[in-house]
Each structure stands twice: as structure tokens, then as C-alpha cells.
Enzyme design. Structure first.
Site, short mmCIF file in Angstrom:
data_model
loop_
_atom_site.label_atom_id
_atom_site.label_comp_id
_atom_site.label_asym_id
_atom_site.label_seq_id
_atom_site.Cartn_x
_atom_site.Cartn_y
_atom_site.Cartn_z
N ASP A 145 37.12 43.65 43.48
CA ASP A 145 37.63 44.69 42.35
C ASP A 145 37.85 46.17 42.95
OD1 ASP A 145 36.53 45.99 38.89
OD2 ASP A 145 38.73 45.13 39.78
N ASN A 167 38.39 32.83 44.05
CA ASN A 167 37.91 31.36 44.49
C ASN A 167 36.95 31.57 45.44
OD1 ASN A 167 39.52 29.63 42.86
ND2 ASN A 167 40.99 30.13 44.07
N LYS A 169 34.71 30.39 48.19
CA LYS A 169 34.89 29.03 49.00
C LYS A 169 33.51 28.83 49.75
CE LYS A 169 38.79 27.97 49.59
NZ LYS A 169 40.01 27.29 48.83
N ARG A 190 54.67 48.51 34.78
CA ARG A 190 53.24 49.07 35.06
C ARG A 190 52.34 48.05 35.54
NH1 ARG A 190 50.34 50.27 30.49
NH2 ARG A 190 51.50 49.07 29.15
N LYS A 191 52.97 46.84 36.09
CA LYS A 191 52.01 45.70 36.67
C LYS A 191 52.00 45.75 37.98
CE LYS A 191 54.23 42.49 33.98
NZ LYS A 191 54.61 41.29 33.39
C1 LIG Z 1 39.70 55.58 32.61
C2 LIG Z 1 39.91 54.62 33.50
C3 LIG Z 1 39.86 55.08 35.15
C4 LIG Z 1 40.06 54.03 36.14
C5 LIG Z 1 40.09 54.74 37.47
C6 LIG Z 1 40.87 53.59 38.53
C7 LIG Z 1 41.32 53.99 39.47
C8 LIG Z 1 41.03 55.67 40.01
C9 LIG Z 1 41.60 55.73 41.44
C10 LIG Z 1 40.78 55.32 42.29
C11 LIG Z 1 39.38 54.74 42.28
C12 LIG Z 1 39.18 53.91 43.12
C13 LIG Z 1 39.50 52.73 43.03
C14 LIG Z 1 39.22 52.05 41.78
C15 LIG Z 1 38.01 51.22 42.01
C16 LIG Z 1 37.68 50.32 41.14
C17 LIG Z 1 38.82 49.88 40.28
C18 LIG Z 1 37.88 49.17 39.22
C19 LIG Z 1 38.88 48.99 38.18
C20 LIG Z 1 38.03 48.08 37.30
O1 LIG Z 1 37.03 47.39 37.27
S1 LIG Z 1 38.65 48.58 35.43
C21 LIG Z 1 37.70 47.84 34.29
C22 LIG Z 1 38.07 46.48 33.89
N1 LIG Z 1 39.19 46.37 33.12
C23 LIG Z 1 39.11 47.06 31.98
O2 LIG Z 1 38.09 47.35 31.32
C24 LIG Z 1 40.40 46.75 31.16
C25 LIG Z 1 40.56 46.48 29.63
N2 LIG Z 1 41.77 46.14 29.59
C26 LIG Z 1 42.48 47.19 28.96
O3 LIG Z 1 42.24 48.15 28.86
C27 LIG Z 1 43.89 46.92 28.59
O4 LIG Z 1 44.27 45.72 28.43
C28 LIG Z 1 44.83 47.21 29.74
C29 LIG Z 1 44.80 48.74 30.15
C30 LIG Z 1 44.54 46.72 31.24
C31 LIG Z 1 46.43 46.81 29.54
O5 LIG Z 1 46.68 47.31 28.19
P1 LIG Z 1 48.16 48.22 27.81
O6 LIG Z 1 48.09 48.09 26.58
O7 LIG Z 1 48.24 49.41 28.69
O8 LIG Z 1 49.20 46.98 28.56
P2 LIG Z 1 49.83 45.80 27.65
O9 LIG Z 1 48.58 44.94 26.84
O10 LIG Z 1 50.76 46.22 26.89
O11 LIG Z 1 50.25 44.96 28.97
C32 LIG Z 1 51.23 45.54 29.96
C33 LIG Z 1 51.81 44.03 30.58
O12 LIG Z 1 50.53 43.39 31.26
C34 LIG Z 1 50.62 42.07 30.91
N3 LIG Z 1 49.13 41.77 30.91
C35 LIG Z 1 48.04 42.62 30.28
N4 LIG Z 1 46.98 41.99 30.51
C36 LIG Z 1 47.13 40.74 31.06
C37 LIG Z 1 46.38 39.91 31.62
N5 LIG Z 1 45.02 39.77 31.61
N6 LIG Z 1 47.19 38.68 31.97
C38 LIG Z 1 48.27 38.74 32.39
N7 LIG Z 1 49.17 39.63 31.94
C39 LIG Z 1 48.68 40.83 31.06
C40 LIG Z 1 51.17 42.19 29.37
O13 LIG Z 1 51.52 40.81 29.07
C41 LIG Z 1 52.13 43.03 29.48
O14 LIG Z 1 53.08 42.41 30.29
P3 LIG Z 1 54.84 42.62 29.74
O15 LIG Z 1 55.27 44.08 29.82
O16 LIG Z 1 55.80 41.85 30.85
O17 LIG Z 1 54.87 42.20 28.33
#
Ligand SMILES: CCCCC/C=C\C/C=C\C/C=C\C/C=C\CCCC(=O)SCCNC(=O)CCNC(=O)[C@H](O)C(C)(C)COP(=O)(O)OP(=O)(O)OC[C@H]1O[C@@H](n2cnc3c(N)ncnc32)[C@H](O)[C@@H]1OP(=O)(O)O
Length: 225
Positions: A145, A167, A169, A190-191
Site C-alpha cells: 500500500d 495475491n 504466492k 481522478r482514478k
Molecule cells: C487526508 C488523506 C491523506 C492521504 C495522503 C496520501 C498521500 C500523501 C503523499 C505521500 C505520502 C506517501 C505515500 C502514501 C503512503 C501510503 C498511502 C496509504 C494510502 C492509504 O492507505 S489511504 C487509507 C485507506 N483508504 C481509505 O481509507 C479510503 C476510504 N475511501 C474513501 O475515502 C473514498 O471512497 C475515496 C476518497 C477513495 C473515493 O471517494 P470519492 O467520493 O472521492 O470518489 P467516488 O466515490 O466519486 O469515486 C470516484 C471514481 O472512482 C471509482 N471508485 C471508487 N472506489 C472504487 C473502488 N473501490 N473500486 C472501483 N472503483 C472505485 C468510482 O466508481 C468513481 O468512478 P467513475 O468516476 O468512473 O464513476
């Protein structure tokens, strides 16, 4: 125009890498503190060798630091605390940086902007045990992740994991060194779609895990909760 920007960027990266090389202190926080005196304490960059790193991890680190010399790859520093969250939750710290040296996640990431690839060299310590003698699947998922997260975040900005398919393995022996190779495959609005695999350290012969993921670039108009 574009070509000259890329060239300029690459020169900058080479310069930074040369500087890091010329001023090894910049890579060693204790020396850095002495050499570059600043009022603020310099946060410790944890993505650098420490005594808990095995020979294999150091070897791979040196190989990748060599790749950085022409600016095609860059080592990504890594800090326990991020400014992003510090103000809000003073105890907050990066999950993967919460262990004593060698006991948890020992890792360093390198990024190649031209290829949109992130490579993570990872040595999982004894506190990450799942099945006796092997890494916990959640620890492997965490590092996958984090690696694909960085691969998405650099081009994508503030992103979050929407989907992560893994997966498993082969089990990963505890304290062994693995290479997590991740690639940004495509962006649709945004994906961000990514894939990665986890292979044995030095020879990359053993395929331990492979994964695909979907990250979503956060929409500033939408609240997260
Ligand atoms: C404040 C957060 C800060 C994060 C910081 C990250 C990086 C910072 C930079 C560097 C740091 C270094 C690297 C990062 C290190 C580790 C990264 C860890 C990341 C994680 O560990 S993070 C925790 C786990 N994560 C969650 O806690 C997310 C919970 N979740 C949500 O917060 C919402 O779910 C969200 C925001 C994901 C989307 O929400 P939303 O409202 O913005 O977007 P929406 O729902 O409209 O979807 C838009 C389009 O994506 C499609 N879509 C959505 N979900 C899908 C799925 N599952 N499968 C297939 N398609 C999907 C829709 O179908 C639509 O597709 P279409 O446009 O084609 O209709």
C-alpha cells in the site's frame, strides 16, 4: 519546450544527488545537524542505512544509489512525522516508522519519474511476524500500500487507496529482504491504476506477492467523512 523542462528537471535531480553525495552529512542527520546548523531540529530521515540493515539490504541500497547518479532515479527521504497531520494530532506518526531500528519496517523507496515507477527495498523485522518465521500478511499489504501509494501520490497529489488486490504466492521469511516493484499503469480522471510485485531481494528470482490497486485523487470539494 517540454524536452528542455525534462532536461532541466533531470539536471536538478543530478545536482541534488551530487550534493547529497558531496555532503554526506546531508544524508546523516547527526552530522547534518552539526554541519547545517539551523534553529529547528532536522527531522531524522529514516530511509538511510542503520546498523539493523542486513548485508543484502545495504547491497541493494548501494546499487540503487548508483542508479540515482544520472538523475533517472531518486531516493525518497522518509520521516516519522508528517507536517500534514502534525498540527492536528500531535502524537500522529507514520505507521511504518513507529518501530525501533530493525524490529519493524526497515525500508527505503526510490522513484523513477520517466517510468512512473517506485521501488521499495524492504526488510521486515521480528515484530512483523504472522505465521511463525514468516511476515504477517497485513505487514506485506502495508508495504505494498505504501509503495503503490507513493507511486500514485507523486504524480497524483493527495490520494487514497480505494482498492487493493493482493495475491500472496509464497510466504516471506521474517527478516529477509524483498524488492517491491510498483508501476503507475494508467490515469482516468481522478482514478490512478497501479500494479506491483514483491520479489526476493538480491536475485529477484522468487515471486512472493503481486497486487493491483486503484487510488483516487481526493476531490477538494468533497469531505472525506
Ligand atoms: C487526508 C488523506 C491523506 C492521504 C495522503 C496520501 C498521500 C500523501 C503523499 C505521500 C505520502 C506517501 C505515500 C502514501 C503512503 C501510503 C498511502 C496509504 C494510502 C492509504 O492507505 S489511504 C487509507 C485507506 N483508504 C481509505 O481509507 C479510503 C476510504 N475511501 C474513501 O475515502 C473514498 O471512497 C475515496 C476518497 C477513495 C473515493 O471517494 P470519492 O467520493 O472521492 O470518489 P467516488 O466515490 O466519486 O469515486 C470516484 C471514481 O472512482 C471509482 N471508485 C471508487 N472506489 C472504487 C473502488 N473501490 N473500486 C472501483 N472503483 C472505485 C468510482 O466508481 C468513481 O468512478 P467513475 O468516476 O468512473 O464513476
Amino acid at each position: 519546450m517540454m524536452r528542455s523542462c525534462t532536461a532541466a528537471l533531470r539536471t536538478l535531480r543530478v545536482l541534488r544527488c551530487r550534493l547529497e553525495g558531496a555532503f554526506p552529512a546531508a544524508r546523516h542527520p547527526v552530522l547534518a545537524r552539526r554541519w547545517f546548523s539551523t534553529e529547528k531540529v532536522i527531522p531524522k530521515d529514516q530511509a538511510l542505512p542503520n546498523p539493523s540493515w542486513s548485508k543484502d539490504l545495504r547491497l541493494l541500497f548501494d546499487q540503487f544509489m548508483k542508479k540515482c547518479e544520472d538523475g533517472s532515479w531518486e531516493r525518497l527521504p522518509s520521516y516519522k512525522n508528517s507536517k500534514l497531520v502534525k498540527e492536528q494530532l500531535s502524537q500522529a506518526q507514520l505507521f511504518t516508522r513507529g518501530y525501533e531500528d530493525g524490529l519493524g519496517f526497515e525500508y527505503v523507496m526510490f522513484y523513477n519519474d520517466d517510468e512512473k515507477r517506485t521501488v521499495c527495498l524492504f526488510q521486515g523485522g521480528p515484530y512483523l511476524q504472522g505465521v511463525p518465521g514468516f511476515l504477517h500478511g497485513g505487514a506485506i499489504a502495508t508495504m505494498i500500500d505504501a509503495t503503490v501509494g507513493v507511486c500514485a501520490a507523486i504524480p497524483g497529489g493527495i490520494v487514497m487507496t480505494a482498492n487493493l488486490n493482493i495475491n500472496f504466492k509464497r510466504p516471506i521469511p521474517l527478516c529477509s529482504v524483498v524488492v517491491i516493484n510498483s508501476q503507475l499503469d494508467k490515469i482516468e480522471g481522478r482514478k490512478l491504476f497501479l500494479s506491483c510485485d514483491v520479489r526476493s531481494g538480491v536475485d529477484e528470482k522468487i515471486l512472493y506477492s503481486e497486487a493491483t490497486s486503484l487510488f483516487i485523487k481526493l476531490d477538494p470539494e468533497k469531505s472525506l467523512t
